[in-house]
Motif scaffolding. Structure first.
Motif, PDB file in Angstrom:
ATOM      1  N   TYR A 183       0.886  -1.166   0.000  1.00 12.17           N
ATOM      2  CA  TYR A 183       0.000   0.000   0.000  1.00 12.17           C
ATOM      3  C   TYR A 183       0.920   1.211   0.000  1.00 12.17           C
ATOM      4  CZ  TYR A 183      -4.025  -2.784   1.469  1.00 12.17           C
ATOM      5  OH  TYR A 183      -5.031  -3.696   1.532  1.00 12.17           O
ATOM      6  N   VAL A 184       0.620   2.151  -0.879  1.00 16.91           N
ATOM      7  CA  VAL A 184       1.466   3.344  -1.000  1.00 16.91           C
ATOM      8  C   VAL A 184       0.546   4.548  -1.144  1.00 16.91           C
ATOM      9  CG1 VAL A 184       3.102   4.500  -2.538  1.00 16.91           C
ATOM     10  CG2 VAL A 184       3.228   2.027  -2.293  1.00 16.91           C
ATOM     11  N   ASP A 185       0.851   5.629  -0.434  1.00 18.53           N
ATOM     12  CA  ASP A 185       0.212   6.907  -0.762  1.00 18.53           C
ATOM     13  C   ASP A 185       1.353   7.847  -1.135  1.00 18.53           C
ATOM     14  OD1 ASP A 185      -0.878   9.475  -0.846  1.00 18.53           O
ATOM     15  OD2 ASP A 185      -2.532   8.860   0.447  1.00 18.53           O
ATOM     16  N   VAL A 186       1.484   8.105  -2.433  1.00 18.36           N
ATOM     17  CA  VAL A 186       2.673   8.825  -2.903  1.00 18.36           C
ATOM     18  C   VAL A 186       2.742  10.257  -2.378  1.00 18.36           C
ATOM     19  CG1 VAL A 186       3.077   7.421  -4.962  1.00 18.36           C
ATOM     20  CG2 VAL A 186       1.510   9.378  -5.099  1.00 18.36           C
ATOM     21  N   ALA A 187       1.603  10.782  -1.895  1.00 20.53           N
ATOM     22  CA  ALA A 187       1.616  12.153  -1.367  1.00 20.53           C
ATOM     23  C   ALA A 187       1.953  12.181   0.122  1.00 20.53           C
ATOM     24  CB  ALA A 187       0.264  12.818  -1.618  1.00 20.53           C
ATOM     25  N   LYS A 188       1.911  10.999   0.767  1.00 18.66           N
ATOM     26  CA  LYS A 188       2.114  10.997   2.226  1.00 18.66           C
ATOM     27  C   LYS A 188       3.439  10.390   2.665  1.00 18.66           C
ATOM     28  CE  LYS A 188      -2.718  10.836   3.639  1.00 18.66           C
ATOM     29  NZ  LYS A 188      -3.759   9.911   4.066  1.00 18.66           N
ATOM     30  N   ALA A 189       3.959   9.451   1.880  1.00 20.86           N
ATOM     31  CA  ALA A 189       5.223   8.799   2.264  1.00 20.86           C
ATOM     32  C   ALA A 189       6.010   8.500   0.996  1.00 20.86           C
ATOM     33  CB  ALA A 189       4.939   7.508   3.035  1.00 20.86           C
ATOM     34  N   TYR A 190       7.332   8.524   1.130  1.00 16.99           N
ATOM     35  CA  TYR A 190       8.201   8.328  -0.034  1.00 16.99           C
ATOM     36  C   TYR A 190       8.023   6.935  -0.627  1.00 16.99           C
ATOM     37  CZ  TYR A 190      12.295   7.980  -2.952  1.00 16.99           C
ATOM     38  OH  TYR A 190      13.112   7.808  -4.026  1.00 16.99           O
ATOM     39  N   PHE A 191       7.924   6.873  -1.947  1.00 18.06           N
ATOM     40  CA  PHE A 191       8.013   5.582  -2.648  1.00 18.06           C
ATOM     41  C   PHE A 191       8.448   5.842  -4.083  1.00 18.06           C
ATOM     42  CE2 PHE A 191       6.796   1.966  -5.124  1.00 18.06           C
ATOM     43  CZ  PHE A 191       7.257   0.924  -4.332  1.00 18.06           C
ATOM     44  N   SER A 192       9.395   5.023  -4.575  1.00 14.15           N
ATOM     45  CA  SER A 192       9.789   5.151  -5.975  1.00 14.15           C
ATOM     46  C   SER A 192       9.873   3.771  -6.629  1.00 14.15           C
ATOM     47  CB  SER A 192      11.143   5.838  -6.105  1.00 14.15           C
ATOM     48  OG  SER A 192      11.562   5.746  -7.467  1.00 14.15           O
ATOM     49  N   PRO A 193       9.127   3.572  -7.725  1.00 12.11           N
ATOM     50  CA  PRO A 193       9.212   2.276  -8.418  1.00 12.11           C
ATOM     51  C   PRO A 193      10.577   2.084  -9.067  1.00 12.11           C
ATOM     52  CG  PRO A 193       7.936   3.850  -9.715  1.00 12.11           C
ATOM     53  CD  PRO A 193       8.238   4.522  -8.405  1.00 12.11           C
ATOM     54  N   ARG A 194      11.363   3.170  -9.160  1.00 18.27           N
ATOM     55  CA  ARG A 194      12.685   3.059  -9.796  1.00 18.27           C
ATOM     56  C   ARG A 194      13.708   2.386  -8.885  1.00 18.27           C
ATOM     57  NH1 ARG A 194      13.697   8.856 -12.538  1.00 18.27           N
ATOM     58  NH2 ARG A 194      11.514   9.492 -12.617  1.00 18.27           N
ATOM     59  N   LEU A 195      13.306   2.130  -7.624  1.00 16.82           N
ATOM     60  CA  LEU A 195      14.236   1.462  -6.703  1.00 16.82           C
ATOM     61  C   LEU A 195      13.950  -0.034  -6.590  1.00 16.82           C
ATOM     62  CD1 LEU A 195      14.408   4.097  -3.802  1.00 16.82           C
ATOM     63  CD2 LEU A 195      16.109   3.653  -5.573  1.00 16.82           C
ATOM     64  N   SER A 196      13.028  -0.545  -7.398  1.00 23.32           N
ATOM     65  CA  SER A 196      12.599  -1.938  -7.195  1.00 23.32           C
ATOM     66  C   SER A 196      13.771  -2.905  -7.346  1.00 23.32           C
ATOM     67  CB  SER A 196      11.461  -2.300  -8.144  1.00 23.32           C
ATOM     68  OG  SER A 196      11.922  -2.225  -9.463  1.00 23.32           O
ATOM     69  N   TYR A 197      14.624  -2.704  -8.354  1.00 27.71           N
ATOM     70  CA  TYR A 197      15.766  -3.614  -8.536  1.00 27.71           C
ATOM     71  C   TYR A 197      16.660  -3.577  -7.289  1.00 27.71           C
ATOM     72  CZ  TYR A 197      20.117  -5.614 -10.177  1.00 27.71           C
ATOM     73  OH  TYR A 197      21.239  -6.388 -10.281  1.00 27.71           O
ATOM     74  N   GLU A 198      16.846  -2.375  -6.769  1.00 26.81           N
ATOM     75  CA  GLU A 198      17.726  -2.194  -5.609  1.00 26.81           C
ATOM     76  C   GLU A 198      17.135  -2.893  -4.370  1.00 26.81           C
ATOM     77  OE1 GLU A 198      20.650  -1.130  -6.001  1.00 26.81           O
ATOM     78  OE2 GLU A 198      21.206  -1.062  -3.905  1.00 26.81           O
TER      79      GLU A 198
END
Ligand SMILES: C[S@@+](CC[C@H](N)C(=O)[O-])C[C@H]1O[C@@H](n2cnc3c(N)ncnc32)[C@H](O)[C@@H]1O
Length: 364
Positions: A183-198
């Motif tokens: 569960y992600v709320d991009v306006a409330k907490a950091y999340f980036s799909p570009r870090l998935s490999y990492e």
């Protein structure tokens, strides 16, 4: 970032004219003239023959016509790939709706977080952003909401503002990566799909039995992936943002890793000082702007015998990787320990001539 819109060709059986390849062009022209050419599937070729797909079998008269011009044609059934059904591009959907000079600035890619597409709209396209959002919804069937970035990632919690430019009015979604769900709320907490490999790379380095501290966990993609990949691990996931910890708790339940992941709301330095000194085999420091200020905290979190640190930071063209390594090693030495760099890589570009990088290091 992923390109916007795509589709796969399907196979289809069709009646066709099989002719020696030197007659390919002529057969095509004839079938077209007789209005029996099927334009929706692609002509096939092998070493000797060309297969021209037809809408229907030729009538008696049409067969006569064909025979007179191409004596050795055959009417056969053949498998063809359907012509790739090309979705209209955003630019095509917006034809006549934007001034021509603005087309070059249209976004070509987006970040996809669950069913939310996130784009950057340049200032000159600002008045057209809702039209652009609608076009993205039409061309990307899995997207329900389109957000435009409305500022930079900022503040202690590393969040940014968005404007909702099309679709359902929300900033929350469920994102999937490497078999885990968040569960992600991009306006409330950091999340980036570009870090998935990492996230997955670090999870795959963890050994059974380890105690891991994720110092800046966000909604939990490192911590949860580690717990999903390993039977016997203990992961402490710390974050200062109450929203991040709320989502982390939901994600722990969603991924059924409650026995292995322990969420802690608080400042990383204080949490380590007060609760978690000397316990970790591995520490993840994914706060690139400031991780260098937490090297002492990370050293303190590790077992007296040492451990592994995953250290993230930004580097730009005027800096160098050697400088970054030097700064990290020096910060570790200030804590009375030694750092041995095991690995580094560029994780992603974050701006023109700026990258997020990661150093994996053994702390002795
Ligand atoms: C770049 S995000 C990393 C999120 C997560 N690791 C991921 O991969 O999605 C950094 C996180 O550090 C948190 N943070 C910033 N300062 C902190 C501090 N002093 N102590 C604990 N967490 C902090 C922010 O709230 C944010 O969620």
């Amino acid at each position: 970032m992923r390109k916007l819109a795509d589709s796969e060709p399907r196979l289809r059986k069709s009646v066709c004219l099989k002719v020696p390849k030197q007659y390919g062009e002529k057969t095509l022209a004839l079938a077209n003239g007789l209005k029996i050419l099927n334009n929706r599937i692609e002509i096939q070729r092998d070493q000797d023959f060309v297969y021209v797909p037809l809408l229907r079998k030729p009538s008696g008269d049409e067969s006569e016509d064909l025979k007179q011009q191409i004596a050795d044609y055959k009417l056969v059934a053949h498998i063809f790939p359907e012509r790739k059904k090309r979705e209209p591009s955003i630019a095509e959907l917006l034809e006549n709706r934007l001034p021509p000079h603005l087309f070059a600035g249209l976004p070509h890619s987006a970040d996809f977080v669950g069913d939310i597409a996130i784009i950057e709209v340049s200032p000159e396209l600002e008045t057209y952003k809702n039209l652009i959002g609608e076009a993205i919804l039409k061309t990307n069937k899995n997207v329900r909401t389109v957000l435009a970035k409305a500022g930079a990632v900022s503040g202690t919690y590393r969040v940014r503002e968005f404007s909702i430019i099309a679709g359902e009015v929300r900033t929350e979604t469920i994102h999937k990566e490497y078999g885990s769900q968040y569960y992600v709320d991009v306006a409330k907490a950091y999340f980036s799909p570009r870090l998935s490999y990492e996230h997955n790379r670090v999870a795959s380095l963890v050994k059974e039995g380890e105690t891991v501290i994720d110092l800046f966990s966000g909604v939990g993609p490192f911590a949860i992936q580690i717990a999903k990949n390993h039977e016997k691990v203990k992961v402490y996931a710390v974050d200062a943002n109450p929203h991040a910890i709320e989502y982390l708790k939901r994600n722990i339940r969603l991924n059924r890793v409650g026995e292995k992941v322990h969420p802690i709301l608080g400042d990383a330095r204080q949490v380590i000082d007060e609760e978690l000194s000397g316990v970790a085999d591995r520490v993840i420091m994914n706060l690139p702007e400031k991780a260098i200020e937490f090297v002492d905290t990370s050293c303190k979190a590790m077992k007296p015998s040492g451990g592994i640190a995953h250290f993230y930071c930004f580097v730009n063209a005027s800096d160098s990787l050697d400088n970054v390594k030097g700064r990290f090693v020096e910060a570790v030495e200030k804590c009375g320990k030694k750092a041995e760099i095991l690995f580094f890589r560029r994780v992603r570009a974050t701006a023109p001539y700026e990258w997020q990088i990661v150093l994996d290091a053994r702390i002795h």
